[in-house]
Motif scaffolding. Sequence first.
Motif, PDB file in Angstrom:
ATOM      1  N   LYS A  25       0.833  -1.196   0.000  1.00 41.66           N
ATOM      2  CA  LYS A  25       0.000   0.000   0.000  1.00 41.66           C
ATOM      3  C   LYS A  25       0.870   1.249   0.000  1.00 41.66           C
ATOM      4  O   LYS A  25       0.584   2.217  -0.702  1.00 41.66           O
ATOM      5  N   GLU A  26       1.946   1.215   0.783  1.00 43.45           N
ATOM      6  CA  GLU A  26       2.880   2.347   0.832  1.00 43.45           C
ATOM      7  C   GLU A  26       3.557   2.557  -0.520  1.00 43.45           C
ATOM      8  O   GLU A  26       3.870   3.674  -0.904  1.00 43.45           O
ATOM      9  N   ALA A  27       3.780   1.480  -1.234  1.00 46.80           N
ATOM     10  CA  ALA A  27       4.498   1.540  -2.507  1.00 46.80           C
ATOM     11  C   ALA A  27       3.562   1.351  -3.688  1.00 46.80           C
ATOM     12  O   ALA A  27       3.980   0.957  -4.766  1.00 46.80           O
ATOM     13  N   ASP A  28       2.294   1.681  -3.514  1.00 42.28           N
ATOM     14  CA  ASP A  28       1.274   1.411  -4.524  1.00 42.28           C
ATOM     15  C   ASP A  28       1.611   1.992  -5.895  1.00 42.28           C
ATOM     16  O   ASP A  28       1.396   1.363  -6.918  1.00 42.28           O
ATOM     17  N   ASP A  29       2.163   3.194  -5.932  1.00 42.96           N
ATOM     18  CA  ASP A  29       2.469   3.848  -7.201  1.00 42.96           C
ATOM     19  C   ASP A  29       3.913   3.636  -7.635  1.00 42.96           C
ATOM     20  O   ASP A  29       4.370   4.253  -8.586  1.00 42.96           O
ATOM     21  N   LEU A  30       4.624   2.766  -6.955  1.00 43.62           N
ATOM     22  CA  LEU A  30       6.048   2.583  -7.224  1.00 43.62           C
ATOM     23  C   LEU A  30       6.354   2.227  -8.685  1.00 43.62           C
ATOM     24  O   LEU A  30       7.209   2.867  -9.297  1.00 43.62           O
ATOM     25  N   PRO A  31       5.695   1.238  -9.307  1.00 41.71           N
ATOM     26  CA  PRO A  31       6.052   0.916 -10.688  1.00 41.71           C
ATOM     27  C   PRO A  31       5.913   2.107 -11.636  1.00 41.71           C
ATOM     28  O   PRO A  31       6.801   2.370 -12.450  1.00 41.71           O
ATOM     29  N   ALA A  32       4.836   2.866 -11.507  1.00 37.46           N
ATOM     30  CA  ALA A  32       4.642   4.027 -12.385  1.00 37.46           C
ATOM     31  C   ALA A  32       5.682   5.101 -12.104  1.00 37.46           C
ATOM     32  O   ALA A  32       6.225   5.719 -13.030  1.00 37.46           O
ATOM     33  N   LEU A  63      11.807  -1.825  -7.510  1.00 38.96           N
ATOM     34  CA  LEU A  63      10.775  -2.477  -8.318  1.00 38.96           C
ATOM     35  C   LEU A  63      10.805  -3.991  -8.129  1.00 38.96           C
ATOM     36  O   LEU A  63       9.760  -4.636  -8.006  1.00 38.96           O
ATOM     37  N   THR A  64      11.999  -4.563  -8.045  1.00 43.15           N
ATOM     38  CA  THR A  64      12.141  -5.997  -7.816  1.00 43.15           C
ATOM     39  C   THR A  64      11.574  -6.378  -6.452  1.00 43.15           C
ATOM     40  O   THR A  64      10.856  -7.377  -6.327  1.00 43.15           O
ATOM     41  N   MET A  65      11.848  -5.578  -5.443  1.00 38.84           N
ATOM     42  CA  MET A  65      11.319  -5.859  -4.111  1.00 38.84           C
ATOM     43  C   MET A  65       9.790  -5.729  -4.101  1.00 38.84           C
ATOM     44  O   MET A  65       9.103  -6.522  -3.461  1.00 38.84           O
ATOM     45  N   PHE A  66       9.251  -4.773  -4.826  1.00 33.85           N
ATOM     46  CA  PHE A  66       7.807  -4.597  -4.944  1.00 33.85           C
ATOM     47  C   PHE A  66       7.176  -5.837  -5.597  1.00 33.85           C
ATOM     48  O   PHE A  66       6.193  -6.387  -5.102  1.00 33.85           O
ATOM     49  N   ARG A  67       7.758  -6.275  -6.692  1.00 23.81           N
ATOM     50  CA  ARG A  67       7.229  -7.463  -7.385  1.00 23.81           C
ATOM     51  C   ARG A  67       7.339  -8.712  -6.516  1.00 23.81           C
ATOM     52  O   ARG A  67       6.436  -9.548  -6.504  1.00 23.81           O
ATOM     53  N   HIS A  68       8.431  -8.841  -5.793  1.00 26.32           N
ATOM     54  CA  HIS A  68       8.622  -9.993  -4.904  1.00 26.32           C
ATOM     55  C   HIS A  68       7.560  -9.991  -3.803  1.00 26.32           C
ATOM     56  O   HIS A  68       7.002 -11.043  -3.471  1.00 26.32           O
ATOM     57  N   ALA A  69       7.280  -8.833  -3.252  1.00 25.74           N
ATOM     58  CA  ALA A  69       6.253  -8.734  -2.203  1.00 25.74           C
ATOM     59  C   ALA A  69       4.885  -9.129  -2.764  1.00 25.74           C
ATOM     60  O   ALA A  69       4.111  -9.818  -2.094  1.00 25.74           O
TER      61      ALA A  69
END
Length: 119
Positions: A25-32, A63-69
């Motif tokens: 939720k904290e990183a919701d917009d991270l990929p964009a 981004l890798t950590m976001f995808r892993h999560a």
Amino acid sequence: MYDPLWDELRKDLLEERTQLQERLKEADDLPALIEESVGELNSLDDQHPGDNATELYERQKDLTMFRHAKEQLEEIDHALAKMDNGTYGICERTGEPIPLERLQAMPTARFTIENENEL
């Protein structure tokens, strides 16, 4: 095949699920944001190439950590669904029971150790 220890495993899975959801939720917009900022990096000619590379590396790592999560969350949801439908602890490849020790070490395990890497 229910074991009373599964209540503890379910509790652990639910706790980890909550933590991952908060992190995502904290990183919701991270990929964009990463896609946008990488484009900005390409347009900065006055920065040292090493600085650009470091910045790009950090953003790719995020981004890798976001995808892993997200993948971890999917695995947890899968394990919880299996608990609900009575198939938790059963190897998805062979139908054999997954040893309790493996489930304690990796509650999202889908396969026995022997069948983990088989195609």
